[in-house]
Design a protein around this motif. Structure first.
Motif, PDB file in Angstrom:
ATOM      1  N   ARG A  14       0.834  -1.218   0.000  1.00 44.06           N
ATOM      2  CA  ARG A  14       0.000   0.000   0.000  1.00 44.06           C
ATOM      3  C   ARG A  14       0.861   1.257   0.000  1.00 44.06           C
ATOM      4  N   THR A  53     -13.915   6.150  -7.170  1.00 46.24           N
ATOM      5  CA  THR A  53     -13.811   4.877  -6.453  1.00 46.24           C
ATOM      6  C   THR A  53     -12.746   3.977  -7.077  1.00 46.24           C
ATOM      7  N   GLY A  54     -12.589   4.044  -8.392  1.00 48.34           N
ATOM      8  CA  GLY A  54     -11.584   3.218  -9.055  1.00 48.34           C
ATOM      9  C   GLY A  54     -10.175   3.577  -8.636  1.00 48.34           C
ATOM     10  N   ILE A  56      -9.251   5.201  -5.907  1.00 50.03           N
ATOM     11  CA  ILE A  56      -9.068   4.932  -4.480  1.00 50.03           C
ATOM     12  C   ILE A  56      -8.870   3.437  -4.235  1.00 50.03           C
ATOM     13  N   SER A  57      -9.666   2.599  -4.892  1.00 52.68           N
ATOM     14  CA  SER A  57      -9.502   1.151  -4.696  1.00 52.68           C
ATOM     15  C   SER A  57      -8.180   0.660  -5.290  1.00 52.68           C
ATOM     16  N   ASN A  58      -7.741   1.253  -6.402  1.00 56.05           N
ATOM     17  CA  ASN A  58      -6.438   0.879  -6.956  1.00 56.05           C
ATOM     18  C   ASN A  58      -5.309   1.196  -5.986  1.00 56.05           C
ATOM     19  N   LEU A  60      -5.631   1.344  -2.627  1.00 53.19           N
ATOM     20  CA  LEU A  60      -5.729   0.539  -1.413  1.00 53.19           C
ATOM     21  C   LEU A  60      -5.447  -0.933  -1.656  1.00 53.19           C
ATOM     22  N   LEU A  61      -5.795  -1.434  -2.822  1.00 55.13           N
ATOM     23  CA  LEU A  61      -5.539  -2.837  -3.134  1.00 55.13           C
ATOM     24  C   LEU A  61      -4.139  -2.980  -3.726  1.00 55.13           C
TER      25      LEU A  61
END
Length: 178
Positions: A14, A53-54, A56-58, A60-61
């Motif tokens: 991360r 959201t894309g 942010i998720s990229n 965090l993942l």
């Protein structure tokens, strides 16, 4: 601290994604500023690009997408700088040429489909160079591409071997259909 535990691995992954997110944000700012120096345009562009959201998720993942995104945006910025220099008397230093080559090589190393993007950018650039009759800019871009591919082949000598593997896979698939 145990660096092999799942939490440590997640934290490092991360953290690396946050670095790539920051790099992408920085080069997107520079890219948008190259296109149009309007502060509202830049703020809206950054908002729509990074507050989704894309994205942010990229971040965090733990995936390779933030790296590819950062290098893609970096290459777009470099391309716009080079594209705007066509037909002008702008001279780039050896350091700039090396940094631009490094940007293209990192992008090429991040994903195999980036080769298609780089080829498309080269065609667009070459078309404008021929229209403006600016062969020096075309030589400059060609030099950057040669250096970029040299860097790619130094770091990953089997870069083009994977294209042969894909070709072999298609041949095997065709042979099994007979």
């Amino acid at each position: 601290m145990d660096y092999s535990s799942n939490n440590a691995i997640k934290w490092r992954g991360r953290s690396l994604n946050l670095i790539f997110f920051t790099l992408a944000f920085f080069f997107m700012f520079k890219f948008l500023n190259e296109i149009k120096s309007d502060k509202k345009f830049i703020a809206l562009g950054l908002f729509f690009a990074f507050v989704t959201t894309g994205t942010i998720s990229n971040t965090l993942l733990i995936r390779a997408y933030p790296m590819m995104e950062a290098f893609f945006i970096c290459v777009l910025y470099v391309f716009v700088v080079l594209y705007k220099s066509i037909g002008t008397d702008v001279n780039f230093s050896k350091k700039q040429i090396c940094l631009y080559s490094l940007a293209f090589s990192l992008f090429l190393l991040s994903e195999y489909y980036s080769l298609i993007v780089c080829a498309g950018l080269f065609i667009i650039f070459a078309y404008k160079c021929f229209i403006k009759r600016d062969i020096n800019s075309l030589k400059r871009l060609f030099l950057i591409y040669v250096f970029a591919f040299t860097i790619v082949l130094l770091f990953c000598p089997i870069y083009f071997e994977n294209f042969k593997a894909i070709e072999h896979m298609h041949e095997t698939k065709e042979a099994s259909n007979i």
